[in-house]
Design a protein around this motif. Structure first.
Motif, PDB file in Angstrom:
ATOM      1  N   ASP A   2       0.827  -1.209   0.000  1.00  0.00           N
ATOM      2  CA  ASP A   2       0.000   0.000   0.000  1.00  0.00           C
ATOM      3  C   ASP A   2       0.862   1.260   0.000  1.00  0.00           C
ATOM      4  N   GLN A   3       1.953   1.220   0.778  1.00  0.00           N
ATOM      5  CA  GLN A   3       2.842   2.374   0.833  1.00  0.00           C
ATOM      6  C   GLN A   3       3.537   2.592  -0.506  1.00  0.00           C
ATOM      7  N   GLN A   4       3.983   1.503  -1.143  1.00  0.00           N
ATOM      8  CA  GLN A   4       4.628   1.621  -2.451  1.00  0.00           C
ATOM      9  C   GLN A   4       3.666   2.196  -3.477  1.00  0.00           C
ATOM     10  N   LEU A   5       2.423   1.723  -3.420  1.00  0.00           N
ATOM     11  CA  LEU A   5       1.420   2.193  -4.378  1.00  0.00           C
ATOM     12  C   LEU A   5       1.118   3.671  -4.150  1.00  0.00           C
ATOM     13  N   LYS A   6       1.072   4.078  -2.891  1.00  0.00           N
ATOM     14  CA  LYS A   6       0.825   5.487  -2.581  1.00  0.00           C
ATOM     15  C   LYS A   6       1.960   6.364  -3.106  1.00  0.00           C
ATOM     16  N   LYS A   7       3.201   5.881  -2.938  1.00  0.00           N
ATOM     17  CA  LYS A   7       4.354   6.652  -3.438  1.00  0.00           C
ATOM     18  C   LYS A   7       4.291   6.803  -4.950  1.00  0.00           C
ATOM     19  N   LEU A   8       3.917   5.722  -5.633  1.00  0.00           N
ATOM     20  CA  LEU A   8       3.777   5.801  -7.088  1.00  0.00           C
ATOM     21  C   LEU A   8       2.694   6.802  -7.474  1.00  0.00           C
ATOM     22  N   GLY A   9       1.560   6.755  -6.762  1.00  0.00           N
ATOM     23  CA  GLY A   9       0.478   7.701  -7.026  1.00  0.00           C
ATOM     24  C   GLY A   9       0.899   9.137  -6.770  1.00  0.00           C
ATOM     25  N   ASP A  10       1.649   9.341  -5.681  1.00  0.00           N
ATOM     26  CA  ASP A  10       2.140  10.695  -5.373  1.00  0.00           C
ATOM     27  C   ASP A  10       3.056  11.213  -6.475  1.00  0.00           C
ATOM     28  N   ARG A  11       3.901  10.323  -6.995  1.00  0.00           N
ATOM     29  CA  ARG A  11       4.800  10.745  -8.075  1.00  0.00           C
ATOM     30  C   ARG A  11       4.020  11.088  -9.340  1.00  0.00           C
ATOM     31  N   ILE A  12       2.989  10.320  -9.619  1.00  0.00           N
ATOM     32  CA  ILE A  12       2.182  10.591 -10.815  1.00  0.00           C
ATOM     33  C   ILE A  12       1.537  11.968 -10.734  1.00  0.00           C
TER      34      ILE A  12
END
Length: 925
Positions: A2-12
């Motif tokens: 979940d944290q990795q996915l959130k980081k990816l979303g934040d970068r997008i």
């Protein structure tokens, strides 16, 4: 996870609209993370092709899959169904049991199963993500859906940006054709007997007819139908003199050539002589002197065998020179306006420091010009030697670079010319040394650059660099690269020179920023225009049917005379006036609502009173700036000035706009972004008119009406400690709220008529101007505009009307035209993104091997299980060749496919042969 996915979303969501490739790569990475599938396809709505185009693909067959499309609406394709229904769908064995269009596709690309998820933005479908392999659990699907939804809105913004750029390029081509057409029409009237005139321009491997004209319409029709000229050697008359890259190879064509009888020539297009009866040709080239590249080729034909006098030839040569000027200057106008507009938007964003700012500048430059990659290097002095640096020894980027899979590690380049040894030369270093821009059309041609090209990637074919100069000193170099030969033009160089001023501003040259901002303001606001069909202009050209708009007009009319009275006292030095503080107005309202437009009309009213009551021959001084465009000392200097040496780059004393506009009016946009130091000085200035230049101790005095604007909620900013409450109260002695467009829907019909007329006058041709055939809006078009929900306010309305104006089907802009403009925007261009993913996967595998794994575990096994692609294996081998050497035993040892000597150890020899067979026969490298 979940944290990795959130980081990816934040970068997008942190990316700008220029970074579509990077966004899609991260969407693909997130999809792989959740699904644990290696094969991901992302389709986006592509109205250019009328299809769902594959914008991203990774895993097996990635390159081939990118070439395939599906219909937008079709009951025979699963991707189309998911796009239309916005429903998740899963398919097992689609090659046998799938929909008609899916079966062959799945067989070709060995898709055993797939899960399809819709990608939406604001409830509208924009694409589909396909995760190929086994089916996904509901838990994984539930995790992916909000991730894709969050990314969808930002991806959609990037799509629209690409569509706008495509429109700009199409407008550019359209205007070139129109202008060239006007010139060839005039050519036929220059000399008696001239039958047909045409202008040809180089395209890949050929010369294309840009425009032609003959007095006989049938002759023009037949000439145009014959088409372009092949430049393959020996195939045409022109190919004797020009190669496939559009470069003159025979010096004879550096001057005009006269062909007295085409029947005596070997020509590709026999129809010219046999069907059209054209006999004589006078060919006038216009060539770039340095590269010998053809800019345009003018052809003047006659049907009779004839000759020209020296005077007539001189006349045609002058005509060809004018055609060249038209092609170079007229067509680029729209793109230059787009560049200035993009710069204006960038200046309104909060500052993120030099690196963040340069990264955005580079992204815009790369996308606007259409380059494949680029970098910005800044000048640094090390032990008395000047270097251009993109990234330091630790790999931290101090300048800017994008598309990193094409430009990986960029070493520092020494600044210098022919005095540098060949191994230290580079284009950027040469440009910084000469202070002149340079284009290398073909990097493979040593004669074009004398070794001043440092190869960063063998795929790069052409390069352009422009120095950023401030106070006669180079402070940075912008470099763009293309994978095409001869891509960059003089127009691109001119565009980049406009952009370079933006980067130089961030170091020292603030005045240049003012000129650019002023230019943009002039392009975006023309308050003198009034449409004759609109009767609701209330003040200047404020349209006021709605109560909200009438309140704005009433505000200006109410405050203008008292403020003018106060301005009139400033020249009389009245002591009492100086003790009560300076007047100010705070303008609030959402982005794009027209806060600056309000200021322009307020200024016009005050200027009118100034000329009536104070100085009939003068103009009320005025200055504008955007606080968000600056940071730290630069903000302070912009407002209050500085003295020489106050900060790095302060080479001379400079007045701030508060001092320059003394006795007049100053507009400060985005006041909510002012830093604490600036807020303190502004408060002090408003209290008594006193200020101090940066680096100086002497107090100075100025009197101005300060108009500040913001789209922020200053009450919230005060609560968060970002804005001073005492300054807020000082600014709000007079305040006005500019309403959003949704709050003044009664004004939309007249606003639409106003902007449509203004846009038409901006883009109409000379023939349209002569006819005065202005388009108008139908009732259903106005109804569609009134019912639309505006997020971008006036800016969005203008954009919709521009699209509808260009793509309307008749004189009347219909409701369908408006709906199409709202729904579709412009056409989009997608660029590859899979390569970057392959780079990252290859780098990760090499790191695994270095950490203790071996070739068989990290490469052989994953490839055999279809977990990595052939491209990844190829990249691993390429990287290993760079690190270990070119022969196969060295590569095998580096990758730990073998550990000993295959010449001595039989087991090692077997492993080595197995290693080679895998690469040559299985992977087929």
């Amino acid at each position: 996870m979940d944290q990795q996915l959130k980081k990816l979303g934040d970068r997008i969501v942190s990316f700008g609209k220029e970074n579509l490739d990077e966004m899609l790569h991260l969407v693909g990475e997130g999809s792989r993370l959740v699904s644990e599938q290696e094969r991901v396809r992302i389709y986006l709505e592509d109205l250019t092709n009328g299809a769902l185009s594959c914008a991203f693909s990774c895993g097996s067959f990635a390159t081939e899959i990118r070439q395939e499309t599906f219909p937008i609406i079709s009951a025979e394709a699963a991707v189309s169904r998911t796009f239309v229904t916005q429903q998740v769908a899963q398919y097992q064995n689609p090659a046998e049991t799938g929909l008609p269009l899916d079966q062959e596709f799945s067989r070709r690309f060995q898709i055993e199963g797939t899960t399809m998820l819709p990608i939406t933005s604001l409830g509208k479908s924009i694409g589909v993500a396909c995760l190929d392999g086994g089916t996904l659990s509901q838990e994984r699907i539930d995790t992916l859906i909000p991730f894709l939804a969050r990314a969808g809105e930002r991806v959609d913004q990037a799509r629209k940006y690409h569509q706008q750029l495509l429109l700009a390029r199409r407008v550019e081509l359209y205007k070139r054709r129109e202008a060239a057409g006007f010139m060839v029409r005039s050519a036929v009237n220059l000399i008696d007997g001239l039958t047909l005139a045409s202008v040809l321009v180089p395209v890949k491997g050929a010369m294309e007819v840009l425009a032609s004209h003959a007095q006989d319409p049938d002759l023009k029709y037949r000439y145009d139908n014959v088409g372009g000229i092949d430049l393959k050697h020996g195939t045409s008359l022109v190919s004797r003199y020009v190669n496939e890259d559009g470069v003159v190879t025979d010096p004879s064509l550096l001057k005009p050539i006269f062909f007295p009888d085409l029947f005596d020539q070997s020509i590709q297009r026999r129809a010219l002589t046999e069907e059209m009866g054209l006999r004589t040709l006078y060919m006038v080239p216009r060539v770039e002197p340095e590269t010998r590249r053809i800019i345009c080729l003018m052809n003047y034909f006659t049907r009779d065998v004839t000759s020209y006098t020296d005077f007539e030839m001189g006349l045609l040569q002058t005509h060809a020179e004018m055609v060249e000027r038209v092609i170079n200057e007229v067509g680029g106008e729209h793109l230059e306006i787009k560049v200035l507009s993009e710069i204006s938007d960038l200046l309104q964003e909060p500052n993120e420091g030099l690196h963040g700012f340069l990264t955005k500048v580079l992204s815009k430059a790369t996308e606007l010009i259409g380059a494949d990659t680029g970098s910005i290097a800044i000048v640094q002095e090390r032990e008395g030697v000047k270097w251009l640096v993109v990234e330091n020894e630790e790999g931290t980027i101090v300048g800017a670079k994008n598309k990193e899979w094409l430009k990986k590690k960029i070493p520092p380049f020494k600044i210098g010319g022919a005095d540098l040894p060949p191994e230290e030369r580079s284009l950027t270093g040469y440009v910084a040394w000469t202070k002149e821009p340079k284009i290398i059309e073909q990097v493979a041609d040593q004669s074009q650059h004398d070794g001043f090209h440092r190869p960063m990637n063998e795929l790069i074919q052409s390069e352009m660099a422009v120095p950023v100069v401030s106070d006669d000193e180079v402070i940075a170099v912008i470099c763009l690269n293309s994978l095409q030969d001869g891509y960059f033009t003089e127009e691109h160089k001119r565009i980049l020179q406009i952009i370079d001023r933006l980067t130089s501003r961030h170091i020292s040259d603030i005045q240049r920023i003012e000129r650019l901002q002023s230019e943009v303001n002039k392009l975006q606001s023309d308050i003198a225009y009034k449409d004759p069909k609109v009767s609701s202009y209330r003040l200047g050209n404020i349209i006021g049917n709605s109560r909200k708009a009438q309140e704005i007009v009433a505000f200006i009319n109410t405050v203008a005379q008292p403020l003018s009275n106060r301005i009139g006292l400033w020249s009389k030095h009245i002591l009492q006036e100086a003790t009560i503080g300076l007047p100010s107005i705070l303008v609030l309202g959402p982005t794009g609502a027209g806060k600056e437009f309000f200021f322009n009309n307020l200024y016009n009213k005050l200027n009118e009173l100034y000329r009536q009551q104070i100085n009939p021959e003068g103009e009320l001084p005025v200055k504008k700036t955007n606080i968000a465009a600056y940071s730290g000392d630069l903000t302070y200097s912009e407002l209050f000035g500085h003295i020489k040496g106050a900060f790095t780059g302060a080479y001379s004393d400079r007045k701030g706009i508060i001092e320059e506009a003394a006795g007049g009016i100053v507009f400060l946009d985005e006041i909510g972004d002012a830093d604490p130091k600036t807020q303190v000085q502004l408060l002090r200035f408003l209290d008594n008119g006193g200020f101090v230049r940066l680096g100086e101790n002497r107090e100075r005095i100025s009197r101005v009406l300060l108009v500040a604007a913001t789209n922020k909620d200053l009450s919230k900013e005060i609560a968060m400690g970002n804005f001073r409450e005492d300054l807020f109260h000082r600014l709000t002695e007079l305040s006005v709220v500019v309403p959003s467009l949704n709050e003044r829907r009664e004004d939309i019909p007249d606003l639409s008529t106003h902007f449509l007329g203004k846009l038409y006058r901006t883009y109409r041709s000379r023939e349209e101007e002569a006819r005065d055939d202005e388009p108008s809006l139908s009732k259903d078009a106005k109804d569609a505009l009134v019912s639309h929900n505006y997020k971008g306010n006036i800016r969005e309305l203008r954009s919709i009307l521009l699209r509808a104006l260009f793509f309307r089907t008749g004189k009347i802009v219909t409701g369908e035209d408006i709906k199409k403009a709202i729904r579709d925007g412009m056409r989009e261009q997608m660029a590859p993104a899979a390569e970057r993913l392959s780079e990252e996967v290859a780098g990760g595998i090499l790191a695994e091997i270095e950490a203790g794994s071996d070739f068989w575990e990290a490469v052989y096994q994953p490839y055999s299980q279809s977990q990595i692609s052939r491209d990844v294996v190829r990249l691993i081998i390429e990287k290993s060749r760079v690190a270990a050497g070119k022969n196969m035993p060295e590569i095998a040892r580096y990758l730990k496919a073998i550990t000993g000597d295959p010449q001595v150890d039989e087991e090692e020899r077997k492993r080595f042969f197995r290693f080679k067979n895998f690469l040559y026969k299985t992977v087929k490298i």
